[in-house]
Design a protein around this motif. Structure first.
Motif, PDB file in Angstrom:
ATOM      1  N   MET A 218       0.825  -1.204   0.000  1.00  0.00           N
ATOM      2  CA  MET A 218       0.000   0.000   0.000  1.00  0.00           C
ATOM      3  C   MET A 218       0.864   1.261   0.000  1.00  0.00           C
ATOM      4  N   SER A 219       1.991   1.216   0.703  1.00  0.00           N
ATOM      5  CA  SER A 219       2.912   2.359   0.709  1.00  0.00           C
ATOM      6  C   SER A 219       3.470   2.601  -0.685  1.00  0.00           C
ATOM      7  N   ALA A 220       3.851   1.529  -1.374  1.00  0.00           N
ATOM      8  CA  ALA A 220       4.336   1.659  -2.745  1.00  0.00           C
ATOM      9  C   ALA A 220       3.262   2.264  -3.631  1.00  0.00           C
ATOM     10  N   ALA A 221       2.017   1.835  -3.425  1.00  0.00           N
ATOM     11  CA  ALA A 221       0.911   2.375  -4.223  1.00  0.00           C
ATOM     12  C   ALA A 221       0.731   3.868  -3.972  1.00  0.00           C
ATOM     13  N   PHE A 222       0.913   4.300  -2.714  1.00  0.00           N
ATOM     14  CA  PHE A 222       0.811   5.732  -2.416  1.00  0.00           C
ATOM     15  C   PHE A 222       1.879   6.520  -3.167  1.00  0.00           C
ATOM     16  N   PHE A 223       3.113   6.066  -3.086  1.00  0.00           N
ATOM     17  CA  PHE A 223       4.191   6.817  -3.727  1.00  0.00           C
ATOM     18  C   PHE A 223       4.155   6.705  -5.247  1.00  0.00           C
ATOM     19  N   ASN A 224       3.432   5.736  -5.777  1.00  0.00           N
ATOM     20  CA  ASN A 224       3.271   5.615  -7.227  1.00  0.00           C
ATOM     21  C   ASN A 224       2.163   6.497  -7.769  1.00  0.00           C
ATOM     22  N   MET A 225       1.430   7.177  -6.880  1.00  0.00           N
ATOM     23  CA  MET A 225       0.430   8.128  -7.346  1.00  0.00           C
ATOM     24  C   MET A 225       1.125   9.295  -8.045  1.00  0.00           C
TER      25      MET A 225
ATOM     26  N   LEU B  87       5.800   9.589  31.939  1.00  0.00           N
ATOM     27  CA  LEU B  87       5.867  10.242  30.628  1.00  0.00           C
ATOM     28  C   LEU B  87       4.509  10.317  29.935  1.00  0.00           C
ATOM     29  N   ASN B  88       3.455   9.932  30.648  1.00  0.00           N
ATOM     30  CA  ASN B  88       2.087  10.010  30.136  1.00  0.00           C
ATOM     31  C   ASN B  88       1.968   9.311  28.769  1.00  0.00           C
ATOM     32  N   LEU B  89       2.410   8.056  28.728  1.00  0.00           N
ATOM     33  CA  LEU B  89       2.449   7.344  27.458  1.00  0.00           C
ATOM     34  C   LEU B  89       1.063   6.949  26.952  1.00  0.00           C
ATOM     35  N   ASP B  90       0.054   6.945  27.834  1.00  0.00           N
ATOM     36  CA  ASP B  90      -1.291   6.660  27.350  1.00  0.00           C
ATOM     37  C   ASP B  90      -1.741   7.712  26.346  1.00  0.00           C
ATOM     38  N   ALA B  91      -1.221   8.922  26.480  1.00  0.00           N
ATOM     39  CA  ALA B  91      -1.489   9.994  25.518  1.00  0.00           C
ATOM     40  C   ALA B  91      -0.249  10.285  24.685  1.00  0.00           C
ATOM     41  N   GLY B  92       0.626   9.294  24.586  1.00  0.00           N
ATOM     42  CA  GLY B  92       1.919   9.492  23.934  1.00  0.00           C
ATOM     43  C   GLY B  92       1.824   9.805  22.452  1.00  0.00           C
ATOM     44  N   PHE B  93       2.854  10.458  21.973  1.00  0.00           N
ATOM     45  CA  PHE B  93       2.959  10.891  20.574  1.00  0.00           C
ATOM     46  C   PHE B  93       3.624   9.785  19.768  1.00  0.00           C
ATOM     47  N   GLN B  94       2.893   9.270  18.780  1.00  0.00           N
ATOM     48  CA  GLN B  94       3.437   8.222  17.912  1.00  0.00           C
ATOM     49  C   GLN B  94       3.311   8.641  16.458  1.00  0.00           C
ATOM     50  N   LEU B  95       4.371   8.435  15.719  1.00  0.00           N
ATOM     51  CA  LEU B  95       4.383   8.692  14.285  1.00  0.00           C
ATOM     52  C   LEU B  95       4.442   7.379  13.517  1.00  0.00           C
ATOM     53  N   LEU B  96       3.921   7.416  12.311  1.00  0.00           N
ATOM     54  CA  LEU B  96       4.256   6.419  11.302  1.00  0.00           C
ATOM     55  C   LEU B  96       4.928   7.186  10.177  1.00  0.00           C
ATOM     56  N   ALA B  97       6.218   6.970  10.012  1.00  0.00           N
ATOM     57  CA  ALA B  97       6.971   7.611   8.930  1.00  0.00           C
ATOM     58  C   ALA B  97       7.281   6.548   7.886  1.00  0.00           C
ATOM     59  N   ILE B  98       6.785   6.762   6.678  1.00  0.00           N
ATOM     60  CA  ILE B  98       7.026   5.823   5.593  1.00  0.00           C
ATOM     61  C   ILE B  98       8.031   6.463   4.645  1.00  0.00           C
ATOM     62  N   ASN B  99       9.191   5.849   4.544  1.00  0.00           N
ATOM     63  CA  ASN B  99      10.249   6.366   3.681  1.00  0.00           C
ATOM     64  C   ASN B  99      10.317   5.556   2.396  1.00  0.00           C
ATOM     65  N   TYR B 100      10.436   6.266   1.294  1.00  0.00           N
ATOM     66  CA  TYR B 100      10.473   5.625  -0.027  1.00  0.00           C
ATOM     67  C   TYR B 100      11.730   6.092  -0.765  1.00  0.00           C
ATOM     68  N   TYR B 101      12.585   5.134  -1.069  1.00  0.00           N
ATOM     69  CA  TYR B 101      13.806   5.410  -1.820  1.00  0.00           C
ATOM     70  C   TYR B 101      13.640   4.748  -3.183  1.00  0.00           C
ATOM     71  N   PRO B 102      13.397   5.522  -4.236  1.00  0.00           N
ATOM     72  CA  PRO B 102      13.045   4.940  -5.535  1.00  0.00           C
ATOM     73  C   PRO B 102      14.159   4.081  -6.114  1.00  0.00           C
TER      74      PRO B 102
ATOM     75  N   LYS C  40      13.990  -0.485  -5.263  1.00  0.00           N
ATOM     76  CA  LYS C  40      13.404   0.509  -4.374  1.00  0.00           C
ATOM     77  C   LYS C  40      13.405  -0.018  -2.946  1.00  0.00           C
ATOM     78  N   ARG C  41      13.597   0.890  -2.018  1.00  0.00           N
ATOM     79  CA  ARG C  41      13.595   0.555  -0.586  1.00  0.00           C
ATOM     80  C   ARG C  41      12.429   1.285   0.075  1.00  0.00           C
ATOM     81  N   ILE C  42      11.662   0.563   0.890  1.00  0.00           N
ATOM     82  CA  ILE C  42      10.569   1.150   1.662  1.00  0.00           C
ATOM     83  C   ILE C  42      10.771   0.773   3.125  1.00  0.00           C
ATOM     84  N   THR C  43      10.624   1.751   4.002  1.00  0.00           N
ATOM     85  CA  THR C  43      10.697   1.470   5.437  1.00  0.00           C
ATOM     86  C   THR C  43       9.468   2.034   6.132  1.00  0.00           C
TER      87      THR C  43
END
Length: 322
Positions: free
Chosen positions: A67-74, A166-181, A260-263
């Motif tokens: 799905m990540s590849a499909a996003f970057f192929n838009m 650290l109040n992890l129940d309200a913690g800040f989480q990212l999803l970073a999808i990296n695409y190296y063509p 291509k590399r996807i992380t």
């Protein structure tokens, strides 16, 4: 082994600790204690480890990669709809060259960054992306929170101590999808400059194309290559909270493979309004001088974003000289 008797980078990669998540969560009391000890040793000696038997389905990971590849192929016009530049923008999509060093060398990367906790955000296309990403981040967050419990115990605290502090129940989480063509798509140098991450622990999953490197003994060595495993890296706020015991791991990406590399990268941190400094139990209880100035997590994110473009490290700004 090299001619001077030191391990080669490939041999060092083979030495990176491997933690069996199942022993931490569903093993016997002895298994759990051993897993906690191994996590502490890995965090202190290496600043990173490979995590196996984590329970996130391989099929879910592969679907996320597809799905990540499909996003970057838009088309670029479609992706521009999600373009943003503020560090706290819920959805940020960008592509371009990033500075590697003062000599102005650059590397190419595209990325999509989503704030997924405490509120979940995701592009509405490709169809099904949001639902799939929601399931993926729930699974990875559960893994990360169990690991934080293990880290807390390894520091001599009760399992939920870091969660409360650290109040992890309200913690800040990212999803970073990296695409190296691939080289066919874009024939330039691909990668990401050396950096450390904000938060406590970063979970990284790759699509089988190597590229992640970590610093070890002053040398860059590859990390990854373990089937169906997460690369786990200490991040800045684990170093701060542990008062320097568990150092944040400097890492970079250098893609030489023509594919291509996807992380899929999950930094996990405290709530945005939490002020993070060295644990009072370490500073007061163990009579140690604090090595970092406290700072609100949201302010740290802003500081990090400004400094990283200048090739600087936000940790250096709050570190107290000793």
């Amino acid at each position: 082994m090299s001619s001077n008797g030191e391990p080669t980078p490939f041999e060092v990669q083979d030495l990176i600790p491997i933690i069996d998540y199942s022993l931490l969560t569903s093993g016997s009391a002895n298994d759990h204690a051993k897993a906690v000890q191994d996590i502490g040793k890995a965090c202190e000696d290496w600043g990173c480890f490979m995590l196996v038997n984590h329970g996130v389905p391989e099929t879910l990971i592969q679907e996320m990669m597809d799905m990540s590849a499909a996003f970057f192929n838009m088309t670029n016009d479609e992706k521009l709809e999600f373009e943003a530049h503020g560090v706290l923008d819920p959805i940020r999509c960008s592509a371009g060259l990033n500075l590697v060093n003062p000599n102005k060398d650059t590397l190419w990367r595209e990325y999509l960054r989503l704030i997924v906790h405490p509120d979940f955000n995701c592009p509405y296309k490709p169809p099904g992306f949001s639902e799939l990403a929601s399931e993926y981040v729930k699974r990875t967050r559960a893994v990360a929170m169990e690991l934080v419990k293990g880290v807390s115990e390894s520091l001599g605290f009760e399992a939920l101590y870091m969660n409360r502090e650290l109040n992890l129940d309200a913690g800040f989480q990212l999803l970073a999808i990296n695409y190296y063509p691939s080289h066919v798509e874009f024939d330039v140098s691909r990668g990401l400059m050396p950096h450390t991450d904000h938060g406590l622990l970063t979970l990284l999953c790759e699509n089988g194309v190597p590229g992640l490197e970590v610093i070890r003994g002053g040398k860059w060595v590859g990390m990854g290559g373990v089937p169906n495993a997460f690369s786990v890296l200490n991040a800045d706020h684990l170093e701060i909270f542990s008062n320097g015991k568990y150092k944040s791991k400097l890492h970079r990406t250098v893609v030489t493979d023509k594919r291509k590399r996807i992380t899929l990268v999950n930094p996990n941190g405290p709530s945005l309004d939490t002020i993070v400094g060295p644990s009072s139990r370490i500073v007061d209880g163990e009579k140690r001088l604090p090595r970092y100035h406290p700072m609100k997590f949201s302010e740290y994110l802003e500081c990090q974003t400004k400094l990283i473009t200048a090739g600087k490290n936000a940790l250096d700004e709050i570190r107290i000289p000793i």
